[in-house]
Design a protein around this motif. Structure first.
Motif, PDB file in Angstrom:
ATOM      1  N   PRO A  21       0.794  -1.241   0.000  1.00 49.76           N
ATOM      2  CA  PRO A  21       0.000   0.000   0.000  1.00 49.76           C
ATOM      3  C   PRO A  21       0.819   1.280   0.000  1.00 49.76           C
ATOM      4  O   PRO A  21       0.316   2.340  -0.368  1.00 49.76           O
ATOM      5  N   ASP A  22       2.084   1.199   0.403  1.00 53.21           N
ATOM      6  CA  ASP A  22       2.914   2.395   0.462  1.00 53.21           C
ATOM      7  C   ASP A  22       3.692   2.645  -0.831  1.00 53.21           C
ATOM      8  O   ASP A  22       4.485   3.583  -0.907  1.00 53.21           O
ATOM      9  N   ARG A  23       3.475   1.826  -1.853  1.00 49.53           N
ATOM     10  CA  ARG A  23       4.244   1.943  -3.089  1.00 49.53           C
ATOM     11  C   ARG A  23       3.306   2.015  -4.298  1.00 49.53           C
ATOM     12  O   ARG A  23       2.239   1.407  -4.316  1.00 49.53           O
ATOM     13  N   MET A  28       7.976   0.072  -7.328  1.00 48.80           N
ATOM     14  CA  MET A  28       8.173  -1.346  -7.023  1.00 48.80           C
ATOM     15  C   MET A  28       9.564  -1.783  -7.461  1.00 48.80           C
ATOM     16  O   MET A  28       9.977  -1.517  -8.600  1.00 48.80           O
ATOM     17  N   PRO A  29      10.304  -2.466  -6.581  1.00 44.64           N
ATOM     18  CA  PRO A  29      11.651  -2.920  -6.965  1.00 44.64           C
ATOM     19  C   PRO A  29      11.586  -4.105  -7.923  1.00 44.64           C
ATOM     20  O   PRO A  29      10.818  -5.039  -7.717  1.00 44.64           O
ATOM     21  N   VAL A  30      12.388  -4.030  -8.972  1.00 45.13           N
ATOM     22  CA  VAL A  30      12.500  -5.109  -9.945  1.00 45.13           C
ATOM     23  C   VAL A  30      13.978  -5.458 -10.070  1.00 45.13           C
ATOM     24  O   VAL A  30      14.773  -4.650 -10.548  1.00 45.13           O
ATOM     25  N   ALA A  31      14.352  -6.636  -9.587  1.00 45.18           N
ATOM     26  CA  ALA A  31      15.739  -7.094  -9.618  1.00 45.18           C
ATOM     27  C   ALA A  31      16.687  -6.074  -8.983  1.00 45.18           C
ATOM     28  O   ALA A  31      17.789  -5.844  -9.464  1.00 45.18           O
ATOM     29  N   GLY A  32      16.239  -5.456  -7.902  1.00 50.69           N
ATOM     30  CA  GLY A  32      17.113  -4.560  -7.151  1.00 50.69           C
ATOM     31  C   GLY A  32      17.020  -3.090  -7.506  1.00 50.69           C
ATOM     32  O   GLY A  32      17.640  -2.259  -6.850  1.00 50.69           O
ATOM     33  N   ARG A  33      16.258  -2.742  -8.553  1.00 51.78           N
ATOM     34  CA  ARG A  33      16.090  -1.335  -8.937  1.00 51.78           C
ATOM     35  C   ARG A  33      14.604  -1.012  -9.007  1.00 51.78           C
ATOM     36  O   ARG A  33      13.774  -1.897  -9.254  1.00 51.78           O
ATOM     37  N   CYS A  34      14.266   0.268  -8.823  1.00 54.66           N
ATOM     38  CA  CYS A  34      12.880   0.674  -8.987  1.00 54.66           C
ATOM     39  C   CYS A  34      12.503   0.576 -10.461  1.00 54.66           C
ATOM     40  O   CYS A  34      13.312   0.838 -11.348  1.00 54.66           O
ATOM     41  N   ALA A  35      11.245   0.205 -10.708  1.00 52.24           N
ATOM     42  CA  ALA A  35      10.786   0.067 -12.082  1.00 52.24           C
ATOM     43  C   ALA A  35      10.990   1.353 -12.866  1.00 52.24           C
ATOM     44  O   ALA A  35      11.315   1.318 -14.062  1.00 52.24           O
ATOM     45  N   ALA A  36      10.820   2.493 -12.204  1.00 46.93           N
ATOM     46  CA  ALA A  36      10.993   3.778 -12.893  1.00 46.93           C
ATOM     47  C   ALA A  36      12.400   3.939 -13.454  1.00 46.93           C
ATOM     48  O   ALA A  36      12.593   4.606 -14.486  1.00 46.93           O
ATOM     49  N   TYR A  58      -0.781  10.304  -7.059  1.00 44.01           N
ATOM     50  CA  TYR A  58       0.526  10.947  -7.096  1.00 44.01           C
ATOM     51  C   TYR A  58       1.351  10.467  -5.914  1.00 44.01           C
ATOM     52  O   TYR A  58       0.989  10.689  -4.761  1.00 44.01           O
ATOM     53  N   ASN A  59       2.449   9.771  -6.198  1.00 43.34           N
ATOM     54  CA  ASN A  59       3.330   9.244  -5.158  1.00 43.34           C
ATOM     55  C   ASN A  59       4.522  10.183  -4.998  1.00 43.34           C
ATOM     56  O   ASN A  59       5.332  10.337  -5.912  1.00 43.34           O
ATOM     57  N   GLU A  60       4.625  10.822  -3.836  1.00 38.66           N
ATOM     58  CA  GLU A  60       5.691  11.799  -3.608  1.00 38.66           C
ATOM     59  C   GLU A  60       7.074  11.168  -3.654  1.00 38.66           C
ATOM     60  O   GLU A  60       8.034  11.790  -4.111  1.00 38.66           O
ATOM     61  N   HIS A  61       7.201   9.927  -3.169  1.00 36.96           N
ATOM     62  CA  HIS A  61       8.504   9.257  -3.181  1.00 36.96           C
ATOM     63  C   HIS A  61       8.966   9.000  -4.618  1.00 36.96           C
ATOM     64  O   HIS A  61      10.149   9.133  -4.928  1.00 36.96           O
ATOM     65  N   LEU A  62       8.030   8.652  -5.483  1.00 39.38           N
ATOM     66  CA  LEU A  62       8.379   8.443  -6.883  1.00 39.38           C
ATOM     67  C   LEU A  62       8.769   9.756  -7.537  1.00 39.38           C
ATOM     68  O   LEU A  62       9.710   9.810  -8.339  1.00 39.38           O
ATOM     69  N   ALA A  63       8.062  10.831  -7.185  1.00 38.15           N
ATOM     70  CA  ALA A  63       8.403  12.148  -7.732  1.00 38.15           C
ATOM     71  C   ALA A  63       9.819  12.555  -7.317  1.00 38.15           C
ATOM     72  O   ALA A  63      10.588  13.097  -8.116  1.00 38.15           O
ATOM     73  N   GLU A  64      10.169  12.292  -6.060  1.00 44.39           N
ATOM     74  CA  GLU A  64      11.523  12.608  -5.582  1.00 44.39           C
ATOM     75  C   GLU A  64      12.565  11.767  -6.309  1.00 44.39           C
ATOM     76  O   GLU A  64      13.643  12.260  -6.655  1.00 44.39           O
ATOM     77  N   LEU A  65      12.242  10.490  -6.548  1.00 39.20           N
ATOM     78  CA  LEU A  65      13.173   9.618  -7.257  1.00 39.20           C
ATOM     79  C   LEU A  65      13.434  10.129  -8.668  1.00 39.20           C
ATOM     80  O   LEU A  65      14.587  10.206  -9.113  1.00 39.20           O
ATOM     81  N   LEU A  66      12.381  10.517  -9.382  1.00 35.67           N
ATOM     82  CA  LEU A  66      12.551  11.017 -10.741  1.00 35.67           C
ATOM     83  C   LEU A  66      13.346  12.318 -10.749  1.00 35.67           C
ATOM     84  O   LEU A  66      14.136  12.572 -11.663  1.00 35.67           O
TER      85      LEU A  66
END
Length: 409
Positions: A21-23, A28-36, A58-66
């Motif tokens: 629920p928090d992602r 989501m991690p795929v083989a050690g990296r985020c899918a993004a 809108y996921n703030e953590h994903l926005a920060e990652l990008l």
């Protein structure tokens, strides 16, 4: 392919919300990296000028990652939108962002094409509006669809399987500072003696593998701890996760709070685990408690006079750096331990009343997730020596801490 449009939620992805629920899918991690991160790799490989990632929320953590992964001239954009729609309608809604030259990933998928030329040659004219999951290309008003195969994530089971398909695919860039025998090892990884590691395997940064652990065909996330004699096979362990000693983890997904069976959908909550191997739960528990009370009594008596002398200053300057370095705020806790109101050392993440925490001995800047890992470790390995070590090193860490370390703690 000047632009790249990604619509991961072309169909219902309730499994992600139910189990994680928090992602969002992009996190989501795929083989050690985020899918993004794989989407960014694709954009760079296609020499795209922009990447637009859509999502229902809108996921703030994903926005920060990008934001952190801004790559030169590649413009990264993330916004709420997309969802259950056709590709043609998406091209109309996001006409400005797509332009007349755009690659579209419709669905949570990863192309199996190993070269840009291979991908370009795979496109054929699309006869419909593009409702099905797939790889599309829009050029000068014409919509094409790729006939190349791709890894598709549309369920918990497929998510689990795609992790290992990518792990075994030499094309994708996997994380790791060094690669030996198909074992991708990150930075600051601690591997104790008598460990058995068999690839393909990804060990994230700052991971600790305790002695006697056996790990094969697995993905271990960053800042995780695999305890002694733990057996991990064909499994995914998320970032900042503790895997208990003598635990067999096979064909499972392990998060900080759960163990998930991707084939049946079964979930084992960490709070329901049996701690039969913990000294806190066995016959030696009374010895540990007696030892904690003895240490608390010594600290309470030895520091009584200094505390009383500094008490007027402390009451006026409770936020003083020197009062903090001298652990003045901890002194009442020693008496609370003696009157059975607190534990001297936090013995489990669920405990709220304690004076010291094992995570302090490794650094004052640990995140709550990282300290929880150390709490679990202490729960399984607590001993009289470890109690004393935690108390002395915690007092020492504060005593020699700087202003900067205190602000970050």
């Amino acid at each position: 392919m000047k632009n790249l449009l990604i619509n991961p939620y072309s169909q219902a992805q309730e499994w992600c919300k139910d189990y994680f629920p928090d992602r969002s899918l992009g996190m989501m991690p795929v083989a050690g990296r985020c899918a993004a991160e794989y989407f960014i790799d694709l954009a760079l490989r296609c020499e795209a000028e922009s990447l637009l990632l859509l999502g229902p929320t809108y996921n703030e953590h994903l926005a920060e990652l990008l934001y952190e992964y801004q790559q030169g001239a590649l413009a990264l954009d993330y916004r709420r939108g997309g969802g259950h729609d056709t590709v043609r309608h998406l091209l109309e809604v996001y006409a400005k962002e797509c332009g007349e030259d755009c690659l579209i990933l419709h669905g949570m998928l990863m192309p199996k094409a190993h070269t840009l030329e291979e991908l370009q040659k795979s496109f054929v004219p699309c006869e419909d509006d593009g409702a099905a999951d797939g790889i599309y290309y829009y050029k000068d008003g014409v919509l094409y669809r790729s006939n190349i195969e791709f890894y598709l994530i549309d369920s918990l089971k497929s998510y689990f399987e795609v992790n290992f398909q990518v792990l075994n695919d030499d094309f994708y860039n996997l994380p790791g500072y060094s690669i030996t025998d198909n074992v991708h090892t990150g930075t600051n990884v601690v591997i104790k003696n008598d460990c058995t590691l068999s690839g393909p395997l990804v060990l994230g940064d700052n991971t600790v593998i305790e002695s006697g652990a056996t790990i094969s065909d697995a993905v271990i996330g960053e800042r995780s701890l695999v305890d002694k004699e733990c057996a991990v096979e064909h499994a995914i362990i998320f970032d900042r996760t503790y895997a208990a000693g003598k635990l067999e983890i096979k064909n499972k997904i392990v998060t900080p709070g759960r163990i998930i069976d991707p084939f049946t959908g079964g979930v084992l909550e960490r709070n329901s685990f049996s701690y039969a191997f913990s000294p806190i739960q066995n016959r030696s528990a009374w010895i540990l408690r007696l030892w904690e009370h003895f240490i608390a009594l010594v600290l309470a008596l030895v520091l009584a006079i200094p505390y009383l002398l500094l008490l007027p200053f402390y009451l006026v300057n409770k936020k003083s750096h020197w009062c903090w370095k001298l652990s003045m705020d901890r002194y009442p806790g020693y008496w609370a331990v003696l009157f059975f109101r607190k534990e001297l050392v936090k013995s489990h993440p669920a405990n709220e009343y304690f004076v010291f925490q094992m995570g302090e001995i490794y650094g004052l800047q640990n995140t709550p997730e990282q300290r929880r890992i150390y709490d679990y470790y202490y729960h399984y390995h607590c001993s009289c020596f470890l109690v004393l070590l935690v108390v002395l090193r915690s007092l020492g860490k504060r005593g020699f801490a700087t202003h900067v370390e205190r602000k970050r703690s």
